[in-house]
Design an enzyme around this catalytic site. Structure first.
Site, PDB file in Angstrom:
ATOM      1  N   CYS A   2       0.850  -1.184   0.000  1.00  0.00           N
ATOM      2  CA  CYS A   2       0.000   0.000   0.000  1.00  0.00           C
ATOM      3  C   CYS A   2       0.890   1.240   0.000  1.00  0.00           C
ATOM      4  CB  CYS A   2      -0.942   0.076   1.187  1.00  0.00           C
ATOM      5  SG  CYS A   2      -2.072  -1.301   1.287  1.00  0.00           S
ATOM      6  N   ARG A  27       3.779  -0.335  -4.878  1.00  0.00           N
ATOM      7  CA  ARG A  27       3.567  -0.847  -3.522  1.00  0.00           C
ATOM      8  C   ARG A  27       2.273  -1.634  -3.399  1.00  0.00           C
ATOM      9  NH1 ARG A  27       6.828   1.629   0.197  1.00  0.00           N
ATOM     10  NH2 ARG A  27       5.417   0.992   1.843  1.00  0.00           N
ATOM     11  N   TRP A  76      -2.808  -2.799  -1.685  1.00  0.00           N
ATOM     12  CA  TRP A  76      -2.510  -4.228  -1.846  1.00  0.00           C
ATOM     13  C   TRP A  76      -3.341  -4.896  -0.756  1.00  0.00           C
ATOM     14  CZ3 TRP A  76      -0.581  -8.389   0.910  1.00  0.00           C
ATOM     15  CH2 TRP A  76      -0.111  -9.471   0.165  1.00  0.00           C
ATOM     16  N   ASN A 102      -1.578   2.177   5.654  1.00  0.00           N
ATOM     17  CA  ASN A 102      -0.698   1.107   5.180  1.00  0.00           C
ATOM     18  C   ASN A 102      -0.302   0.295   6.414  1.00  0.00           C
ATOM     19  OD1 ASN A 102       1.327  -0.468   4.038  1.00  0.00           O
ATOM     20  ND2 ASN A 102       2.860   1.146   4.192  1.00  0.00           N
ATOM     21  N   GLY A 103      -0.513  -1.017   6.374  1.00  0.00           N
ATOM     22  CA  GLY A 103      -0.181  -1.860   7.530  1.00  0.00           C
ATOM     23  C   GLY A 103      -1.373  -2.747   7.872  1.00  0.00           C
ATOM     24  N   GLU A 484      17.558 -17.485  -7.780  1.00  0.00           N
ATOM     25  CA  GLU A 484      17.128 -16.146  -8.175  1.00  0.00           C
ATOM     26  C   GLU A 484      16.594 -16.148  -9.612  1.00  0.00           C
ATOM     27  OE1 GLU A 484      16.301 -13.570  -6.813  1.00  0.00           O
ATOM     28  OE2 GLU A 484      16.457 -11.979  -8.298  1.00  0.00           O
ATOM     29  N   LYS A 488      12.827 -15.000 -10.684  1.00  0.00           N
ATOM     30  CA  LYS A 488      12.587 -13.939 -11.683  1.00  0.00           C
ATOM     31  C   LYS A 488      11.563 -14.417 -12.695  1.00  0.00           C
ATOM     32  CE  LYS A 488      13.627 -10.858 -10.494  1.00  0.00           C
ATOM     33  NZ  LYS A 488      14.105 -10.916  -9.157  1.00  0.00           N
ATOM     34  N   GLU A 491       7.934 -14.973 -11.093  1.00  0.00           N
ATOM     35  CA  GLU A 491       7.198 -13.809 -10.596  1.00  0.00           C
ATOM     36  C   GLU A 491       6.677 -12.915 -11.714  1.00  0.00           C
ATOM     37  OE1 GLU A 491       9.394 -11.411  -7.704  1.00  0.00           O
ATOM     38  OE2 GLU A 491      11.187 -11.453  -8.921  1.00  0.00           O
ATOM     39  N   HIS A 507      17.559 -37.510  -6.757  1.00  0.00           N
ATOM     40  CA  HIS A 507      16.783 -37.880  -5.570  1.00  0.00           C
ATOM     41  C   HIS A 507      15.297 -37.545  -5.718  1.00  0.00           C
ATOM     42  CE1 HIS A 507      20.413 -39.016  -3.584  1.00  0.00           C
ATOM     43  NE2 HIS A 507      20.944 -37.820  -3.793  1.00  0.00           N
ATOM     44  N   LYS A 607       6.089  -4.517  -4.182  1.00  0.00           N
ATOM     45  CA  LYS A 607       7.532  -4.386  -4.026  1.00  0.00           C
ATOM     46  C   LYS A 607       7.958  -4.303  -2.570  1.00  0.00           C
ATOM     47  CE  LYS A 607      11.520  -2.512  -6.113  1.00  0.00           C
ATOM     48  NZ  LYS A 607      11.923  -3.843  -6.571  1.00  0.00           N
TER      49      LYS A 607
HETATM   50  C1  G6P Z   1       9.225  -8.445  -2.473  1.00  0.00           C
HETATM   51  C2  G6P Z   1       9.874  -7.989  -3.769  1.00  0.00           C
HETATM   52  C3  G6P Z   1      11.172  -8.755  -3.994  1.00  0.00           C
HETATM   53  C4  G6P Z   1      12.097  -8.588  -2.811  1.00  0.00           C
HETATM   54  C5  G6P Z   1      11.401  -9.008  -1.498  1.00  0.00           C
HETATM   55  C6  G6P Z   1      12.216  -8.601  -0.296  1.00  0.00           C
HETATM   56  O1  G6P Z   1       8.761  -9.748  -2.589  1.00  0.00           O
HETATM   57  O2  G6P Z   1       9.003  -8.184  -4.864  1.00  0.00           O
HETATM   58  O3  G6P Z   1      11.816  -8.271  -5.162  1.00  0.00           O
HETATM   59  O4  G6P Z   1      13.237  -9.364  -2.988  1.00  0.00           O
HETATM   60  O5  G6P Z   1      10.139  -8.342  -1.384  1.00  0.00           O
HETATM   61  O6  G6P Z   1      12.241  -7.197  -0.248  1.00  0.00           O
HETATM   62  P1  G6P Z   1      13.391  -6.323   0.376  1.00  0.00           P
HETATM   63  O7  G6P Z   1      12.945  -4.907   0.121  1.00  0.00           O
HETATM   64  O8  G6P Z   1      13.438  -6.657   1.834  1.00  0.00           O
HETATM   65  O9  G6P Z   1      14.643  -6.642  -0.340  1.00  0.00           O
END
Ligand code: G6P
Length: 612
Positions: A2, A27, A76, A102-103, A484, A488, A491, A507, A607
Site C-alpha cells: 500500500c 507498492r 494491496w 498502510n499496515g 534467483e 525472476k 514472478e 533424488h 515491491k
Molecule cells: C518483495 C519484492 C522482492 C524482494 C522481497 C524482499 O517480494 O518483490 O523483489 O526481494 O520483497 O524485499 P526487500 O525490500 O526486503 O529486499
C-alpha cells in the site's frame, strides 16, 4: 504494501495526489482512492477497484475534485477483497473523517465488535475502517480531535502509516506511524506525507522520516511533529540528491528493462567509492577490526531476492572467512528460536529496508544480543535506522516489482564485505585479494558486455516462452544463481519454475524430466563444470530441452553437448553470479514480454512487503 500520499498547499490537491500515487503504485495496485477537503464541497472521497488509471478517469485526472488539501492511497489488499468499497480512503459513519492506512490493525475485530455494540455501522470488510470509526467515536465523545487520535493510537495494535482528514480541520491533515514507512516532505508553501520519497521528489528534496509513535499535523505553512506522549519533536531533515528522472521510464517500455540496463552503472557506483589504492574500505562501517575478529558466527536473514543474495553470500563468505555462515528466511528466523547470541553478527539484506519480516527478524536478533549490520538500498528506511551498521547499495530508486539492480548491488556489497573481513582476519592471501579487487573494478564493463548480447536471449525466449514448467539446475554458486533466476521467471511470467542443486536431481526431480521439459543448466561455476556437465547429460538423455549458461572459457566444451549456449565473460569465481544473473533476468523479461504479462506490476505481488 500500500502506498500513501498526502498534500496541503495552494494548488489543487487531487492531481498532485494522483501523480504521487502513480509513483507509489509499485507498492500495491489492486485499487486506489483519494480524499480531498474543500470549503465549498466539504470532504469528498473517490475510490475504485483496479489500477490507478481507473481512478484517474473517474475524477478526470483530479480536475473534478476541488480543494488544496487531501490524502491518497494505492492498495494491496489484506482484509477484504479488492473492490470499490474496500478501497481506501475509509470514512467514518458521519463522513467527517477519512483515513488512508498502510499496515495491518491486528485487533480490528475486537474494536469492530465494540463499535458495532455502540450502534456504529460499517461499510467495508477492512481493518482500516475501524480507525476512522473509532476516531469519530472518541471525537464525538470528547470534541478533542488530537486527543482522540492519541486514544485511537493507544487502542489499536499492529502496524500503521496513517493519513487522516477531518472536516473540522480545514487547513491540515494528520499523519501517524508505527512499523510502516512514512516520510514528511517540506515544500515551498506546501507540505507532504508519503510512503516513499518517489512520490514527492518532483516537488521537494527536503524530507524527514517519521519515527514509530510520532504524530504529525501537516499544514501548508509548516509541519508540527509530536512524540508518543504528545510532546513537540524537532525533526532532522535529509536531502534527497537523486534526480527525478531516476524514477521515470526514460523511453524504456518497462521499468524492469531499464533497471536491468542500469546495472553496470549501479554496480560501478556501489564499488568505486569503496576501493581506494587497491584496497576495499567501508568508511561508513563503525565496526572496528577488534570487533570483526570477535565475530563467532555470521547469520544472514532476508526475504525474496535479498535472501538469494544471502545464498550466494553464504558460499562466498564461508570461503573467504573460514567461519560458519548461517542463512535463514526472515519469516522463519523470527519464530525459529535461532542460535544467535552476542558473538553473532546478523546481516539483514533488504532493498526497501521496510520488509516487515526482515524488520521483525532484526528486532529478534537484537533481543538475542547480536550485532546488526544491514545492506539496504533505501536511505533512511526502518531497517537502516535500526541497525548498528548500514551499508547502502546506491542502486538508486528501483520501481519494477521484480528486483534486478538492487539484487546486483546487494551481491557486490556482500562480496566486498567478505573481502574486507577476510583482510582483517587474515584469511585471504595478497595474490587472491588483488585478483578479486581487480575483477571487481572490471565487473561493470563485463556486465555491459553481457547486456550487449541481449538479442540471443530474446531469441531463446521466443523459442521457449510457451513452456509450462522450467527447471534451473546448478551446483554451488550456480545453485544460488538458479534460485534467483527461477524466482525472476515465475514472478513476472507466471511460468512454473523450480531451482535445484544439480546433485539432487537424482533424488526425485529427475522423475519430472520428460520430452520437451525445459531445463536451464547453469555452468558458470568452473571448479564443478565437469560435474555440471554430467547432470546436463542426464537430463538430455531423458528428453529435456536445454538452455545452458557458461563462461567464455567453457563455451566450446558446453557446445559439444548443448545447442543453446549463453555465455558470460570469465571473472573471479566468487563474482561469477554477478554476471550470470543478467542473462537470466533478461530471459525472464523476454519470456514475460512474449506472454503479454504486466511485467512491472505482476499479479498479487508488491515491491515493499510490510505485512507478515
Ligand atoms: C518483495 C519484492 C522482492 C524482494 C522481497 C524482499 O517480494 O518483490 O523483489 O526481494 O520483497 O524485499 P526487500 O525490500 O526486503 O529486499
Amino acid at each position: 504494501m500500500c502506498g500513501i500520499v498526502g498534500f496541503v498547499g495552494t494548488e489543487q490537491a487531487a492531481p498532485i495526489l494522483l501523480d504521487g500515487l502513480e509513483r507509489l503504485e509499485y507498492r500495491g495496485y489492486d485499487s486506489a482512492g483519494i480524499a480531498v477537503l474543500s470549503e465549498k464541497n466539504g470532504l469528498q472521497v473517490r475510490k475504485s477497484k483496479g489500477r490507478l488509471k481507473v481512478l484517474k478517469a473517474l475524477v478526470d485526472g483530479g480536475r473534478t475534485m476541488d480543494g488544496v488539501l487531501g490524502v491518497g492511497h494505492t492498495r494491496w489488499a489484506t482484509h477484504g477483497e479488492p473492490n470499490d468499497i474496500n478501497s481506501h480512503p475509509h470514512l467514518s459513519q458521519d463522513s467527517h473523517i477519512a483515513v488512508v492506512h498502510n499496515g495491518i490493525i491486528e485487533n480490528y475485530m475486537e474494536i469492530k465488535e465494540f463499535l458495532l455494540s455502540q450502534g456504529v455501522e460499517f461499510r467495508s470488510e477492512t481493518d482500516t475502517e475501524v480507525v476512522a470509526q473509532l476516531l469519530a467515536y472518541y471525537y464525538r465523545l470528547s470534541g478533542d480531535l488530537m486527543g482522540s487520535v492519541y486514544r485511537v493510537l493507544h487502542r489499536i495494535e499492529g502496524a500503521y502509516a496513517l493519513g487522516i482528514l477531518c472536516s473540522d480541520l480545514p487547513d491540515a491533515f494528520i499523519a501517524a506511524r508505527k512499523d510502516a514507512p512514512l516520510l514528511l516532505g517540506y515544500g515551498e508553501g506546501c507540505n507532504f506525507i508519503a510512503s516513499d520519497v518517489t512520490a514527492v521528489i518532483k516537488h521537494t528534496r527536503d524530507v524527514s522520516y517519521m519515527e514509530d509513535g510520532e504524530v504529525a499535523v501537516v499544514r501548508a505553512d509548516g509541519i508540527q511533529v509530536y512524540n508518543a506522549m504528545g510532546q513537540p519533536v524537532e525533526k532532522t531533515h535529509s536531502f534527497i540528491d537523486w534526480d527525478v528522472s531516476a524514477a521515470e521510464k526514460g523511453g524504456y517500455e518497462h521499468f524492469m528493462f531499464k533497471e536491468i540496463m542500469e546495472q553496470p552503472e549501479a554496480v560501478r557506483k556501489t564499488i568505486s567509492p569503496r576501493i581506494k589504492e587497491g584496497r576495499i574500505c567501508f568508511e561508513e562501517l563503525k565496526m572496528t577490526p577488534e570487533e570483526i575478529r570477535e565475530i563467532g558466527k555470521i547469520f544472514i536473514v532476508a526475504c525474496g531476492s535479498s535472501y538469494h543474495v544471502g545464498m550466494v553470500g553464504k558460499y562466498n563468505l564461508e570461503r573467504l572467512l573460514r567461519r560458519p555462515v548461517d542463512i535463514m528466511l526472515a519469516s522463519e528466523f523470527r519464530y525459529a528460536d535461532p542460535l544467535v547470541d552476542e558473538d553473532t553478527l546478523v546481516i539483514v539484506i533488504s532493498q526497501s529496508g521496510e520488509t516487515l519480516d526482515s524488520m521483525a527478524a532484526l528486532r529478534e536478533a537484537r533481543k538475542l544480543g547480536a550485532r546488526i549490520l544491514s545492506i539496504v538500498n533505501v536511505v533512511g528506511s526502518s531497517i537502516a535506522r535500526e541497525s548498528d551498521d548500514v551499508l547502502y547499495t546506491w542502486a538508486g530508486p528501483e520501481i519494477a516489482v521484480a528486483t534486478t539492480k538492487a539484487y546486483s548491488t546487494q551481491l557486490i556489497v556482500l562480496d566486498m564485505l567478505g573481502m574486507y573481513f577476510a583482510e582483517v582476519l587474515g584469511t585471504i592471501d595478497r595474490g587472491n585479494y588483488d585478483a578479486i579487487v581487480s575483477e571487481l573494478q572490471a565487473l561493470p564493463y563485463k556486465m555491459e558486455e553481457v547486456l550487449e548480447n541481449k538479442e540471443t536471449i530474446q531469441y531463446l525466449a521466443s523459442r521457449y516462452f510457451n513452456h509450462d514448467s522450467v527447471f534451473y539446475i546448478g551446483r554451488n554458486l550456480d545453485f544460488a544463481l538458479g534460485l534467483e533466476s527461477s524466482l525472476k521467471l515465475k514472478e513476472i511470467s507466471y511460468v512454473h519454475s523450480e531451482a535445484y542443486a544439480s546433485g539432487e536431481l537424482k533424488h526425485g526431480t529427475i522423475s519430472l524430466i520428460e520430452d520437451g521439459t525445459l531445463v536451464v543448466a547453469l555452468g558458470t561455476y568452473v571448479p564443478l563444470f565437469d560435474k555440471a556437465m554430467s547432470n546436463i547429460v542426464e537430463v538430455k538423455a531423458r528428453g529435456a530441452d536445454i538452455v545452458a549458461l557458461t563462461t567464455d572459457s567453457k563455451k566450446e566444451e558446453m557446445r559439444k553437448t548443448v545447442e543453446n549456449v549463453l555465455t558470460v565473460p570469465d571473472t573471479h569465481i566468487i563474482l561469477e553470479p554477478s554476471l550470470g544473473i543478467i542473462p537470466m533476468q533478461l530471459f525472464a523479461y523476454y519470456v514475460a514480454l512474449q506472454r503479454g504479462c504486466d511485467i512491472d506490476k505482476p499479479r498479487n505481488l508488491a515491491k515493499s512487503v510490510t505485512v507478515e
